[in-house]
Design a protein around this motif. Sequence first.
Motif, PDB file in Angstrom:
ATOM      1  N   ARG A 278      -2.580   4.286   5.121  1.00  0.00           N
ATOM      2  CA  ARG A 278      -1.334   4.962   4.760  1.00  0.00           C
ATOM      3  C   ARG A 278      -0.845   4.492   3.385  1.00  0.00           C
ATOM      4  O   ARG A 278      -0.396   5.294   2.558  1.00  0.00           O
ATOM      5  CB  ARG A 278      -0.272   4.676   5.826  1.00  0.00           C
ATOM      6  CG  ARG A 278       1.042   5.435   5.587  1.00  0.00           C
ATOM      7  CD  ARG A 278       2.125   5.040   6.577  1.00  0.00           C
ATOM      8  NE  ARG A 278       1.701   5.208   7.960  1.00  0.00           N
ATOM      9  CZ  ARG A 278       1.678   4.242   8.869  1.00  0.00           C
ATOM     10  NH1 ARG A 278       2.041   3.013   8.543  1.00  0.00           N
ATOM     11  NH2 ARG A 278       1.299   4.482  10.101  1.00  0.00           N
ATOM     12  N   THR A 279      -0.966   3.192   3.136  1.00  0.00           N
ATOM     13  CA  THR A 279      -0.510   2.639   1.863  1.00  0.00           C
ATOM     14  C   THR A 279      -1.390   3.120   0.713  1.00  0.00           C
ATOM     15  O   THR A 279      -0.884   3.494  -0.350  1.00  0.00           O
ATOM     16  CB  THR A 279      -0.514   1.090   1.911  1.00  0.00           C
ATOM     17  OG1 THR A 279       0.305   0.671   3.007  1.00  0.00           O
ATOM     18  CG2 THR A 279       0.028   0.491   0.632  1.00  0.00           C
TER      19      THR A 279
ATOM     20  N   VAL B  26      -1.002  -6.129   4.064  1.00  0.00           N
ATOM     21  CA  VAL B  26      -1.473  -4.923   3.370  1.00  0.00           C
ATOM     22  C   VAL B  26      -1.114  -4.985   1.895  1.00  0.00           C
ATOM     23  O   VAL B  26      -1.939  -4.674   1.023  1.00  0.00           O
ATOM     24  CB  VAL B  26      -0.885  -3.652   4.034  1.00  0.00           C
ATOM     25  CG1 VAL B  26      -1.087  -2.424   3.142  1.00  0.00           C
ATOM     26  CG2 VAL B  26      -1.524  -3.425   5.397  1.00  0.00           C
ATOM     27  N   GLN B  27       0.113  -5.410   1.581  1.00  0.00           N
ATOM     28  CA  GLN B  27       0.531  -5.516   0.184  1.00  0.00           C
ATOM     29  C   GLN B  27      -0.350  -6.519  -0.571  1.00  0.00           C
ATOM     30  O   GLN B  27      -0.740  -6.276  -1.715  1.00  0.00           O
ATOM     31  CB  GLN B  27       2.000  -5.942   0.100  1.00  0.00           C
ATOM     32  CG  GLN B  27       2.994  -4.951   0.685  1.00  0.00           C
ATOM     33  CD  GLN B  27       2.995  -3.618  -0.040  1.00  0.00           C
ATOM     34  OE1 GLN B  27       2.841  -3.559  -1.247  1.00  0.00           O
ATOM     35  NE2 GLN B  27       3.162  -2.537   0.700  1.00  0.00           N
TER      36      GLN B  27
ATOM     37  N   LEU C 265      11.017  -3.494  -6.546  1.00  0.00           N
ATOM     38  CA  LEU C 265      10.872  -3.413  -5.103  1.00  0.00           C
ATOM     39  C   LEU C 265       9.426  -3.678  -4.755  1.00  0.00           C
ATOM     40  O   LEU C 265       8.518  -3.316  -5.492  1.00  0.00           O
ATOM     41  CB  LEU C 265      11.286  -2.021  -4.607  1.00  0.00           C
ATOM     42  CG  LEU C 265      12.776  -1.715  -4.679  1.00  0.00           C
ATOM     43  CD1 LEU C 265      13.006  -0.268  -4.312  1.00  0.00           C
ATOM     44  CD2 LEU C 265      13.574  -2.627  -3.780  1.00  0.00           C
ATOM     45  N   ARG C 266       9.203  -4.341  -3.618  1.00  0.00           N
ATOM     46  CA  ARG C 266       7.846  -4.679  -3.228  1.00  0.00           C
ATOM     47  C   ARG C 266       7.011  -3.416  -3.118  1.00  0.00           C
ATOM     48  O   ARG C 266       7.372  -2.459  -2.479  1.00  0.00           O
ATOM     49  CB  ARG C 266       7.862  -5.415  -1.887  1.00  0.00           C
ATOM     50  CG  ARG C 266       6.485  -5.887  -1.472  1.00  0.00           C
ATOM     51  CD  ARG C 266       6.557  -6.892  -0.379  1.00  0.00           C
ATOM     52  NE  ARG C 266       6.973  -6.282   0.872  1.00  0.00           N
ATOM     53  CZ  ARG C 266       7.072  -6.930   2.005  1.00  0.00           C
ATOM     54  NH1 ARG C 266       6.832  -8.216   2.054  1.00  0.00           N
ATOM     55  NH2 ARG C 266       7.455  -6.317   3.103  1.00  0.00           N
ATOM     56  N   GLY C 267       5.841  -3.452  -3.791  1.00  0.00           N
ATOM     57  CA  GLY C 267       4.929  -2.307  -3.718  1.00  0.00           C
ATOM     58  C   GLY C 267       5.198  -1.245  -4.750  1.00  0.00           C
ATOM     59  O   GLY C 267       4.530  -0.244  -4.778  1.00  0.00           O
ATOM     60  N   GLN C 268       6.169  -1.456  -5.641  1.00  0.00           N
ATOM     61  CA  GLN C 268       6.453  -0.453  -6.651  1.00  0.00           C
ATOM     62  C   GLN C 268       5.623  -0.729  -7.894  1.00  0.00           C
ATOM     63  O   GLN C 268       5.271  -1.836  -8.206  1.00  0.00           O
ATOM     64  CB  GLN C 268       7.951  -0.469  -7.021  1.00  0.00           C
ATOM     65  CG  GLN C 268       8.863  -0.121  -5.872  1.00  0.00           C
ATOM     66  CD  GLN C 268       8.658   1.291  -5.394  1.00  0.00           C
ATOM     67  OE1 GLN C 268       8.660   2.209  -6.184  1.00  0.00           O
ATOM     68  NE2 GLN C 268       8.490   1.471  -4.107  1.00  0.00           N
TER      69      GLN C 268
END
Length: 197
Positions: free
Chosen positions: A61-62, A164-165, A31-34
Motif C-alpha cells: 500500500r505504501t 515499513v517507513q 511529516l513522516r513519509g513525506q
Amino acid sequence: MATTSPTMRRAGLCGALLALTLLLSACGFHLRGQGSQYLLPFPTLYVGLPESSPLAIDLKRTVRAYGGTTIVATPKEADGIIEVLSDPEKTRSKSILSLNASGRVRQYLLSYAIVFQVRDQQGNLLLGPTQINLTRALDFNETQLLAKEQEEALLYKDMQSDLVQQMMRRMAAIKPVAAMSLAPDVPARAPASAPQQ
C-alpha cells in the motif's frame, strides 16, 4: 479598554499559524513519509512475503501511495525483489519486561523485527541483508485485560508502520546496478613516462 474584532482575531491567528509553519519548514521538519526520498529506483517491485501478511499489505500500500513503482505478482516480472530472510511467523514477539512487588507482570516488551535484502532481476544484490528491530513497552494491568489487548494491537500496528517507513527509506537509497555499469569497465592506465634525454 479597546476590544478586538473577530476579523482582527482571525487575522492574528492566521499570522501565528503562518509563522509556525515557516518555523517548522525552516528547521527541516516534514511529516513522516513525506517528500521524494521514498521514490524507489526500480519501476516494478516484487514483495517476497505471503499475500495475507499484514506487513506485506502495508508495504505494498505504501509503495503504491508514492507512485512510480508497480507491485508485480512474480519475481520474473520485477526490477526489484524484496527477499525476507527472517521467519515471517516470528516477526512479532512478547516478553516480560518487569514484575511488581508481588511477582506479577507489570510491563511487557513487544518486539517487531525483520531481516530483508533486495536483488534485481539478474540476481545482483542491491541491498545486503538488513535487520530492523523495533520495541515498545506495554504497561500491564490484569483488571483491564480488554483495554490492554487493544493497546497491544495498536502498538504492533504502530511498529509495523514504522518498519515499513524504515524499509522504504533504505530501498529509496539504493543505487541501481545498471546506473553503475554505464561507465566502461576499462582498467586505468599509468601515465606515459616522459622520454629520457
